[in-house]
Design an enzyme around this catalytic site. Structure first.
Site, PDB file in Angstrom:
ATOM      1  N   LYS A 239       0.856  -1.187   0.000  1.00  0.00           N
ATOM      2  CA  LYS A 239       0.000   0.000   0.000  1.00  0.00           C
ATOM      3  C   LYS A 239       0.893   1.239   0.000  1.00  0.00           C
ATOM      4  CE  LYS A 239      -3.862   2.028   2.663  1.00  0.00           C
ATOM      5  NZ  LYS A 239      -4.780   1.851   3.821  1.00  0.00           N
TER       6      LYS A 239
ATOM      7  N   SER B 172      -9.845   2.115   2.980  1.00  0.00           N
ATOM      8  CA  SER B 172      -8.945   2.867   2.123  1.00  0.00           C
ATOM      9  C   SER B 172      -7.977   1.990   1.343  1.00  0.00           C
ATOM     10  CB  SER B 172      -8.143   3.853   2.969  1.00  0.00           C
ATOM     11  OG  SER B 172      -7.316   3.154   3.897  1.00  0.00           O
TER      12      SER B 172
ATOM     13  N   SER C 205     -10.144  -0.450   7.133  1.00  0.00           N
ATOM     14  CA  SER C 205      -9.589  -0.355   5.781  1.00  0.00           C
ATOM     15  C   SER C 205      -8.893  -1.593   5.240  1.00  0.00           C
ATOM     16  CB  SER C 205      -8.617   0.822   5.696  1.00  0.00           C
ATOM     17  OG  SER C 205      -9.343   2.003   5.582  1.00  0.00           O
TER      18      SER C 205
END
Ligand code: GLN
Length: 492
Positions: free
Chosen positions: A76, A151, A175
């Site tokens: 990420k 997210s 998330s």
């Protein structure tokens, strides 16, 4: 090769069915060919990936390579990567190239894992749909008119579309679990303090925790083995032995007590999701578990408490982006004040600004006691609900089970005009962040929805540092069901 799990890829490398270079090239080719459909990567690190793959092949040839040696993964874009742009999904950090690696990144490098690139995300990890990314929304591989969740939407979409066998992600209020649910994956948020936050760009420091996004619980265990470590550079990282998380996957569930909280099945839960979760409960009974109804009475206060505490912490964390030290700087500032104001006005998107404003307000003199300190007291009550549920002298359950999300993946724009509707996406996930508990989401069904056939996530919540049991309970479910093997249309 791309439909194999990490466990299978590890074997494939050792049996010399393919080399890490071939495997890495295969994923890089898929990303190049297919990612324009999903927008799951912000940066693809092709050259360094191939160099890492060659180094891994040498280690493998020499024998005794760690499990993840030669396995390609994606990170990420919230994890700092030495020499590789780390944007956090924001214009503020569009051109930020860190001079160091996050501990999580270091841990995978030490194993010889290959980094394919950095995945797209909601700006500064604020969001549940990936629509707040400066680099554009990510599309759900199950239906590209739908959000992948957020997210960590890029991490979820790239694994679901088989552009990477696994990805790292972070979970502040859901998330990891919510995008895992919306994309049909297995996602694990470890106990707060299990994984180092050093080098992970901070959103809300008392809630943020990194974890893996994979296709199976077994892969999540393999990923967590490398990710978890004690790190003296993160003062909230807990010095606790890292067991081999794969060791207990095959334990029987006989004698296990699973708590099912009434509050997780109330108003707002999509009936088709309730049906899928109830079917999972039946599966667990067949596996030998005892089901016990429990109550987590402060559940309805978790979203309101979170939306005071998380913005308060973000307003403090994001004050470092001032146009002076690093990050976006406006053109020709008139004076220092103008530099601060315009750099931040230009660098941050709307949702990030909304959170900073809410947080600064909640912390301001006169409002601190009314909002922030009240929210902290509520947080304590929410934590106590879980402590009582796991306490052998009280409810005494081993695991808590419920839905991960109230709805399956939704269409772009469906919730973006209404922040509260978006915030309620995390109604079942946020409480565990407030309590610091480990939790995971795994696929438990495919339902017909207005947006076609979409996956459903089952949430399992464990006691502190009980990740091994959580993974065992998830793995046993995956031994008798095949929901985790379903792939989005067109992905074979
Ligand atoms: N959706 C939640 C939020 O917007 C949680 C995000 C997260 O876990 N990073 O804050």
């Amino acid at each position: 090769m791309h439909n194999k799990t990490i466990a299978e890829l590890i074997q494939g490398l050792r049996n010399k069915e393919f080399t890490s270079r071939e495997l890495t090239q295969h994923y890089l080719d898929r990303i190049e060919r297919l990612d324009s459909n999903y927008n799951s990567f912000i940066t693809v690190t092709k050259d360094s990936a191939l160099a890492q793959a060659d180094a891994a092949d040498q280690r493998l040839a020499a024998g005794e390579a760690p499990d993840l040696c030669g396995i390609p993964i994606a990170h990420k874009d919230i994890f700092c990567t030495d020499g590789v742009r780390t944007s956090c999904g924001s214009k503020m950090l569009e051109n930020f190239v860190p001079p160091y690696n996050a501990t999580v990144v270091e841990n995978y490098l030490a194993q010889g894992a290959v980094m394919l690139g950095k995945t797209n995300m909601d700006e500064f990890a604020m969001g549940s749909s990936n629509e707040t990314s400066y680099f554009g929304a990510v599309k759900n591989p199950w239906n590209t008119d739908c959000v992948p969740g957020g997210s960590s939407g890029g991490s979820a979409a790239c694994v679901a579309a088989q552009l990477a066998p696994a990805a790292t992600a972070t979970d502040t209020g859901g998330s990891i679990r919510q995008p895992a649910a919306l994309c049909g994956l297995t996602g694990l948020k470890p106990t707060y303090g299990r994984v180092s936050r050093w080098g992970m760009i901070a959103f809300a420091s008392s809630l943020d925790q990194a974890g893996p996004m994979t296709r199976t619980a077994e892969d999540a265990a393999i990923m967590l083995n490398a990710m978890a470590s004690f790190d003296s550079k993160d003062s909230t990282c807990i010095e606790h032995d890292v067991p081999d998380y794969t060791a207990e996957l095959n334990n029987s569930l006989d004698g296990l007590t699973i708590g099912v909280p009434a509050e997780y099945f109330g108003e707002g839960l999509n009936p088709a999701i309730a049906t899928a979760v109830n079917a999972a409960i039946e599966t667990y009974k067949k596996l030998g578990a005892t089901i016990k109804e429990i109550t987590l009475p402060h559940t309805d206060l978790s979203v309101p408490a979170y939306y005071v505490i998380a913005p308060a912490e973000c307003s403090a964390n994001l004050s470092r982006f001032d146009g002076v030290r690093y990050g976006h700087r406006c053109e020709d500032p008139k004076d220092l004040n103008d530099l601060y104001c315009r750099s931040r006005a230009e660098g941050f998107g709307d949702e990030v600004k909304r959170r900073i404003l809410v947080g600064a307000y909640a912390l301001s003199s006169g409002y601190y006691d009314a909002y922030y300190s009240k929210a902290q007291k509520v947080r304590r009550l929410i934590k106590q609900d879980f402590v009582d549920a796991f306490d052998p002298a009280k409810a005494g359950v081993d695991i808590i089970l419920g839905p991960t999300t109230p709805d399956p993946a939704f269409a772009f724009g469906a919730k973006s005009a209404d922040p509260v509707a978006m915030y309620l996406e995390d109604i079942y996930t946020i409480a565990t962040n407030l309590a610091g508990l480990p939790a995971m989401s795994l696929p438990c069904g495919l339902i017909e929805s207005e947006n076609g056939e979409l996956p459903v996530g089952l949430q399992l919540i464990g006691n502190y540092f009980d990740e091994a049991r959580l993974l065992n309970v998830a793995h046993q479910f995956q031994q008798v069901t095949d929901f985790h093997q379903h792939t989005p249309p067109g992905i074979a």
